[in-house]
Write an enzyme that holds these catalytic residues in place. Structure first.
Site, PDB file in Angstrom:
ATOM      1  N   ARG A 142       0.826  -1.215   0.000  1.00 58.13           N
ATOM      2  CA  ARG A 142       0.000   0.000   0.000  1.00 58.13           C
ATOM      3  C   ARG A 142       0.859   1.263   0.000  1.00 58.13           C
ATOM      4  NH1 ARG A 142      -3.588   3.108   3.886  1.00 58.13           N
ATOM      5  NH2 ARG A 142      -5.544   3.508   2.825  1.00 58.13           N
ATOM      6  N   ILE A 144      -7.592   7.324  -1.025  1.00 59.73           N
ATOM      7  CA  ILE A 144      -7.448   5.868  -1.079  1.00 59.73           C
ATOM      8  C   ILE A 144      -8.290   5.367   0.098  1.00 59.73           C
ATOM      9  CG2 ILE A 144      -5.271   6.009   0.246  1.00 59.73           C
ATOM     10  CD1 ILE A 144      -4.281   3.500  -1.082  1.00 59.73           C
ATOM     11  N   SER A 145      -9.106   4.338  -0.121  1.00 64.29           N
ATOM     12  CA  SER A 145     -10.047   3.903   0.916  1.00 64.29           C
ATOM     13  C   SER A 145      -9.325   3.312   2.121  1.00 64.29           C
ATOM     14  CB  SER A 145     -10.998   2.843   0.356  1.00 64.29           C
ATOM     15  OG  SER A 145     -11.638   3.308  -0.803  1.00 64.29           O
ATOM     16  N   GLN A 146     -10.068   3.270   3.226  1.00 60.47           N
ATOM     17  CA  GLN A 146      -9.567   2.631   4.453  1.00 60.47           C
ATOM     18  C   GLN A 146      -9.326   1.138   4.167  1.00 60.47           C
ATOM     19  OE1 GLN A 146     -12.517   2.553   7.522  1.00 60.47           O
ATOM     20  NE2 GLN A 146     -11.141   1.625   9.017  1.00 60.47           N
TER      21      GLN A 146
END
Ligand code: SAH
Length: 249
Positions: free
Chosen positions: A72, A98-100
């Protein structure tokens, strides 16, 4: 003889010095790998805590494996790399995020995909969710409406070796008809209704995961299942907060 070996070794080290930057990078990678393992533990705890709502106490091992593998820190802006393994969304520019990681894992789990499945993602953003799906062995088609974000995501995905991800710049509301129908559809931006073109590009037996709700109201993560006869059922999973699905070309 020892002396000769000693001189030979020193000569080799001297001739081929390992650059400090490579040593630093290897140390960083080790730290990132450990941080990723800790993140996966945090996600597992969140999954257990929300087990009732999401209908599962634990994630599919394939999802866990992918979350443990995808780097990530390569998908966030370099200045945020040290926060890449916090279980939070992060800004990626252009007002997008950017999503959790918990949400990425949850959406990947809810889609209940199998290796080789064709999956459409709407909202490429950083490319991270696409990489997680690719790591799980899916054929990923991902659409992004903001061209520069799609460009950066394409570069990152190629550098990280996810060649089975196809990207397209455009309005994902209309899906990607030529590449459909899809076994799964994951929408990572919130719409006030489920786009009908996406429903029609979902295979019988397929699943769609989509946040539904207005940008300033509570959105619900909705799981849509199309049965073998094409009948649809929907289930609300959790309240969530996503950036809006925009309609500019
Ligand atoms: N899945 C992403 C998170 C993206 S945030 C990741 O893993 O990083 C949502 C993304 O959806 C944003 O990049 C936004 O630009 C994009 N988006 C918004 N409306 C869209 C639309 N109509 N079609 C395609 N992408 C859209």
């Amino acid at each position: 003889m020892f002396r000769t070996l000693f001189y030979t070794l020193t000569a080799w080290v001297w001739l081929f010095p390992v650059p400090d930057s490579a040593i630093a990078e290897a140390a960083n990678e080790k730290a990132f790998t450990a941080a990723r393992a800790a993140l996966v533990e945090a996600i597992a705890a969140d999954v257990a805590a929300t087990g009732k709502a999401i209908g599962a106490q634990r994630l599919d091992p394939a999802v866990i494996r992918a979350m443990k593998t995808v780097r990530r820190h390569r998908f966030v802006p370099p200045e945020s790399a040290d926060r890449a393994y916090d279980n939070t969304p992060l800004p990626i520019g252009y007002g997008q995020t950017i999503s959790q990681p918990y949400i990425v894992a949850l959406m990947s789990n809810l889609a209940a995909l199998n290796p080789g499945d064709r999956v459409l993602e709407v909202g490429t953003g950083s490319g991270y969710q696409a990489a997680v799906l690719a790591e799980m062995g899916m054929q990923v088609y991902s659409m992004e409406i903001i061209r520069p974000l799609a460009g950066t995501a394409a570069e990152t995905l190629r550098a990280e070796g996810y060649d089975q991800v196809s990207l397209r710049v455009g309005d994902g509301y209309f899906g990607w008809e030529e590449k459909g129908p899809f076994d799964g559809i994951i929408v990572t931006a919130a719409a006030d209704h489920i786009p009908p073109p996406l429903l029609s590009q979902l295979k019988n037996g397929g699943r769609m995961v989509i946040p539904v709700g207005g940008p300033f109201s509570v959105q619900q993560l909705v799981l849509v299942a199309k049965d073998e006869d094409g009948a649809l059922t929907t289930r609300q999973i959790l309240p969530v907060r996503f950036v809006p699905l925009t309609r500019r070309p």
